[in-house]
Design a protein around this motif. Structure first.
Motif, mmCIF file in Angstrom:
data_model
loop_
_atom_site.group_PDB
_atom_site.id
_atom_site.type_symbol
_atom_site.label_atom_id
_atom_site.label_comp_id
_atom_site.label_asym_id
_atom_site.label_seq_id
_atom_site.Cartn_x
_atom_site.Cartn_y
_atom_site.Cartn_z
ATOM 1 N N LEU A 228 51.286 -6.876 15.362
ATOM 2 C CA LEU A 228 52.501 -6.745 15.749
ATOM 3 C C LEU A 228 53.036 -5.437 16.042
ATOM 4 O O LEU A 228 53.761 -5.319 16.973
ATOM 5 C CB LEU A 228 53.394 -6.938 14.252
ATOM 6 C CG LEU A 228 53.651 -8.465 13.961
ATOM 7 C CD1 LEU A 228 54.105 -8.799 12.809
ATOM 8 C CD2 LEU A 228 54.293 -9.363 15.432
ATOM 9 N N GLY A 229 52.394 -4.499 15.536
ATOM 10 C CA GLY A 229 52.430 -2.929 16.039
ATOM 11 C C GLY A 229 52.126 -2.715 17.402
ATOM 12 O O GLY A 229 52.961 -2.173 17.906
ATOM 13 N N LEU A 230 50.872 -3.190 17.516
ATOM 14 C CA LEU A 230 50.325 -2.880 19.022
ATOM 15 C C LEU A 230 51.371 -3.707 19.946
ATOM 16 O O LEU A 230 51.578 -3.099 21.016
ATOM 17 C CB LEU A 230 48.979 -3.365 19.157
ATOM 18 C CG LEU A 230 48.244 -3.170 20.333
ATOM 19 C CD1 LEU A 230 48.084 -1.648 20.546
ATOM 20 C CD2 LEU A 230 46.942 -3.860 20.119
ATOM 21 N N PHE B 117 47.285 -14.964 14.269
ATOM 22 C CA PHE B 117 47.049 -15.274 15.775
ATOM 23 C C PHE B 117 48.229 -15.483 16.520
ATOM 24 O O PHE B 117 48.135 -15.123 17.800
ATOM 25 C CB PHE B 117 46.187 -16.338 15.876
ATOM 26 C CG PHE B 117 44.619 -16.230 15.647
ATOM 27 C CD1 PHE B 117 43.766 -15.711 16.696
ATOM 28 C CD2 PHE B 117 44.157 -16.116 14.333
ATOM 29 C CE1 PHE B 117 42.693 -15.377 16.443
ATOM 30 C CE2 PHE B 117 42.855 -15.773 13.912
ATOM 31 C CZ PHE B 117 42.168 -15.576 15.266
ATOM 32 N N ILE B 118 49.295 -15.707 15.832
ATOM 33 C CA ILE B 118 50.619 -15.614 16.957
ATOM 34 C C ILE B 118 50.822 -14.076 17.142
ATOM 35 O O ILE B 118 50.894 -13.695 18.519
ATOM 36 C CB ILE B 118 51.822 -15.816 16.104
ATOM 37 C CG1 ILE B 118 51.782 -17.463 15.876
ATOM 38 C CG2 ILE B 118 53.221 -15.799 16.532
ATOM 39 C CD1 ILE B 118 53.049 -18.204 14.852
ATOM 40 N N ALA B 119 50.790 -13.223 16.300
ATOM 41 C CA ALA B 119 50.938 -11.640 16.652
ATOM 42 C C ALA B 119 49.777 -11.268 17.663
ATOM 43 O O ALA B 119 50.129 -10.636 18.443
ATOM 44 C CB ALA B 119 50.761 -10.739 15.230
ATOM 45 N N ILE B 120 48.478 -11.746 17.461
ATOM 46 C CA ILE B 120 47.623 -11.228 18.489
ATOM 47 C C ILE B 120 47.935 -12.082 19.760
ATOM 48 O O ILE B 120 47.692 -11.313 20.769
ATOM 49 C CB ILE B 120 46.364 -11.835 17.977
ATOM 50 C CG1 ILE B 120 45.813 -11.067 16.788
ATOM 51 C CG2 ILE B 120 45.148 -11.787 19.123
ATOM 52 C CD1 ILE B 120 44.349 -11.612 16.016
ATOM 53 N N GLY B 121 48.220 -13.139 19.947
ATOM 54 C CA GLY B 121 48.808 -13.642 21.116
ATOM 55 C C GLY B 121 49.873 -12.836 21.958
ATOM 56 O O GLY B 121 50.063 -12.886 23.174
ATOM 57 N N TYR B 122 50.913 -12.344 21.054
ATOM 58 C CA TYR B 122 51.817 -11.217 21.669
ATOM 59 C C TYR B 122 51.123 -10.184 22.287
ATOM 60 O O TYR B 122 51.740 -9.741 23.424
ATOM 61 C CB TYR B 122 52.707 -10.828 20.647
ATOM 62 C CG TYR B 122 53.647 -12.021 19.985
ATOM 63 C CD1 TYR B 122 54.055 -12.855 20.613
ATOM 64 C CD2 TYR B 122 54.195 -11.636 18.664
ATOM 65 C CE1 TYR B 122 54.864 -13.892 20.058
ATOM 66 C CE2 TYR B 122 55.254 -12.753 18.245
ATOM 67 C CZ TYR B 122 55.284 -13.880 18.779
ATOM 68 O OH TYR B 122 56.067 -14.569 18.319
ATOM 69 N N VAL B 123 49.882 -9.879 21.909
ATOM 70 C CA VAL B 123 49.285 -8.591 22.385
ATOM 71 C C VAL B 123 49.006 -8.837 23.757
ATOM 72 O O VAL B 123 49.193 -8.334 24.813
ATOM 73 C CB VAL B 123 48.266 -8.146 21.625
ATOM 74 C CG1 VAL B 123 47.315 -6.967 22.247
ATOM 75 C CG2 VAL B 123 48.475 -7.677 20.213
ATOM 76 N N ALA B 124 48.273 -10.238 23.855
ATOM 77 C CA ALA B 124 47.845 -10.616 25.345
ATOM 78 C C ALA B 124 48.955 -11.006 26.035
ATOM 79 O O ALA B 124 49.096 -10.555 27.382
ATOM 80 C CB ALA B 124 47.224 -12.106 25.111
ATOM 81 N N SER B 125 50.317 -11.386 25.630
ATOM 82 C CA SER B 125 51.278 -11.740 26.439
ATOM 83 C C SER B 125 51.952 -10.539 26.903
ATOM 84 O O SER B 125 52.586 -10.383 27.922
ATOM 85 C CB SER B 125 52.399 -12.652 25.728
ATOM 86 O OG SER B 125 53.127 -13.444 26.420
ATOM 87 N N ALA B 126 52.058 -9.619 26.014
ATOM 88 C CA ALA B 126 52.811 -8.367 26.604
ATOM 89 C C ALA B 126 52.137 -7.251 27.370
ATOM 90 O O ALA B 126 52.560 -6.546 28.202
ATOM 91 C CB ALA B 126 53.200 -7.626 25.353
#
Lengths: 303, 276
Positions: free
Chosen positions: B264-266, B156-165
């Motif tokens: 992470l890739g996305l 979910f940290i990685a999923i949060g990055y998708v939202a943040s970016a």
């Protein structure tokens, strides 16, 4: 001269707004260039294009021979954005050494950068406690680590008191003296205090001036203002002779084009006792800046 | 490499200094102890390991709390730095955008690990010391739930990055993070339950349902942990579904890792296109 920053005919659009129109600007090693313009004139856009954050829609840019945004270009460039809020929980030293690590610069450079911006004593305090001027100096410290070949500073002196500003320019002198090309943006000419080698002025995305301050002053060809103090008896004849405006009953103020200056002065001296004093004022830096950045379409009243 | 370390170290430092770690571990500890107290009453006289019973409740707690904590940790990572102007500074240096994201990921995962290990560790130690019938089996269960919680959190940290970016404002990123949490741990399960009620014996329940559980990393986490505890005989209530799976329930733990890699890739791909 060894050109560090080379931009040729750079254009950039945002939807239907042309933010940059055919901008060509070079900065040589060791040169300090000021980039002036109103808010929205394109200064920050130019920086972002040079950094590779934005793609130019036309023209070419190179930083020490490298494409903007490439790894090699980023190794040579350092940047201070107009507004940056560092994490409040970190100390000044931690922040500067963080960017030093990202730039692969040694720990020794961190200390010397902190000393140069007068933050050595405050380096172990959290930057949340810093004043605005201290935060600005912290940003500058971050920019000078890593021995950049090109420094891009976006409004670096805003928020600095006059003494800090003085120190800022002496620091820039020092950095440029070691061969770094410096491009800094500013709102007005008077803020620069004649501290840069060259001045470039952007107006609505176009480079409208690019030269030394003396060159700008002469090519603006703004009139010189002459104030002649006479006495109550002769002021009428002086006014008739030179035109202009009568001030305080005893003085006459009139404008004169630069090439006519000496001719006018000798005419004044021929008046003999009718003239008791003469003041000559060249156009101020602000007037020169206003001349170049004036908005022709709207008459320039806003400035 | 040193750039990744520097970025990770900075995130850890900030997480500790702004009391993030402390707050998150206290929240986890308090909820864990509450569940331990409530859970100990009915299970008083079973043969199961007392700690294992608590661990069963902890894995349900993790499904809700760990993704929330992880998203709160990561939603600010890119959008917040754009807001504050520090991303421009970072991206002006020679460090690559992939390195920036990976450094932040390492830092945030460590921050989350500190909170989970501290919260669940202290709760587990208290139960171990105070409970009856506790032994090494329970400790193993606790270690497993902590480890898988970290995998879930990292996802979910990685999923949060998708939202943040994907957005430029911190506020929008926060709203997006809350929406993701709500969907993944609440609405998704409600929809599945609705589907089961509508066709309790049809294609949906028999064929689709297990795979839909697997598709959601939070549900997959629950399936894995309940199945593992089931073996020890301490499973409770709804969790019994694990037995009817067309695949070994222990395989379910692959789901969070697959999602982690995808996210992470996305997020790296999105960050590469961001104009700071």
């Amino acid at each position: 001269m060894n050109m560090i920053l080379h931009t040729h005919d750079v254009s950039r659009r945002f939807r239907n707004v042309e933010a940059l129109k055919n901008v060509s600007l070079d900065v040589a090693s060791g040169e300090k260039v000021a980039l002036l313009g109103h808010n929205g004139a394109g200064k920050t856009t130019l920086f972002r294009v040079i950094l590779g954050f934005l793609r130019a829609h036309g023209g070419s840019i190179s930083i020490n021979g490298h494409a903007p945004g490439s790894r090699l270009a980023r190794r040579d460039v350092s940047y201070l954005p107009e507004s940056v809020a560092f994490p409040k929980m970190l100390t000044g030293r931690e922040i500067v050494s963080f960017y030093a690590k990202l730039k692969s610069a040694g720990a020794g450079q961190v200390e010397s950068a902190l000393e140069k911006v007068d933050l050595a004593d405050a380096a172990d305090r959290r930057c949340g406690e810093y004043s605005k001027g201290m935060r600005q100096r912290l940003g500058l410290a971050q920019a000078i680590v890593g021995e950049p070949r090109l420094m891009l500073l976006d409004e670096p002196t805003s928020g600095l008191d006059p003494i800090s500003r003085q120190r800022f320019y002496s620091l820039i002198d020092d950095v440029a003296g070691r061969g770094t090309a410096v491009l800094l943006s500013s709102h007005g000419l008077s803020e620069l205090e004649l501290k840069t080698d060259r001045v470039a002025i952007l107006r609505k995305g176009e480079l409208v001036a690019n030269g030394s301050l003396a060159e700008l002053q002469s090519s603006a060809n703004l009139p010189i203002r002459i104030r002649v103090r006479s006495n109550s008896d002769d002021v009428e004849s002086v006014h008739k002779r030179f035109g202009g405006e009568r001030v305080n009953g005893e003085s006459v103020v009139f404008d004169c084009a630069r090439p006519d200056k000496m001719e006018r002065l000798s005419a004044i001296s021929q008046l003999g006792t009718a003239v008791s004093d003469v003041d000559i004022s060249s156009p101020s830096l602000d007037e020169v800046y206003r001349y170049y950045s004036r908005d022709d379409a709207e008459g320039g009243d806003e400035a | 490499m040193s750039a990744i370390l520097a970025i990770a170290q900075t995130e850890i430092r900030i997480g500790i200094r702004n009391r993030w770690v402390l707050l998150a571990s206290i929240i986890l500890l308090v909820f864990a102890l509450l569940l331990a107290l409530l859970g100990s009453a009915p299970s008083g006289a079973t043969k199961a390991d007392g700690l294992s019973v608590v661990v069963a409740s902890l894995s349900t707690l993790s499904v809700y709390l760990v993704p929330l904590i992880a998203l709160l940790l990561s939603f600010d990572a890119i959008a917040g730095e754009i807001d504050r102007g520090t991303l421009q500074l970072t991206l002006a240096t020679p460090v690559s955008r992939g390195q920036v994201l990976f450094g932040k990921f390492c830092g945030h995962v460590i921050v989350l690990s500190l909170a989970v290990v501290l919260g669940y560790g202290v709760a587990g130690a208290l139960v171990f010391a105070a409970g009856q019938n506790t032994g090494m089996d329970g400790v193993a269960d606790l270690v497993r739930v902590i480890g898988t919680s970290l995998a879930l959190g990292a996802t979910f940290i990685a999923i949060g990055y998708v939202a943040s970016a994907s957005v430029r404002q911190t506020g929008t990123a926060a709203a997006l993070a809350v929406a993701i949490w709500l969907f993944a741990v609440v609405l998704y399960d409600l929809a599945l339950l609705g589907g089961l009620l509508a066709s309790s014996d049809g294609f949906f329940a028999k064929v689709l349902f297990p795979y839909l559980l697997l598709l959601n990393p939070a549900d997959a986490f629950r399936v894995f942990n309940m199945a593992a505890i089931d073996a020890a005989g301490a499973s409770t209530g709804l969790a019994a579904g694990g037995n009817a799976m067309p695949f070994g329930p222990q395989l379910a733990i692959i789901s969070p890792f697959v999602w982690m890699a995808i996210a992470l890739g996305l997020s790296t791909a999105i960050l590469r296109r961001v104009q700071p």
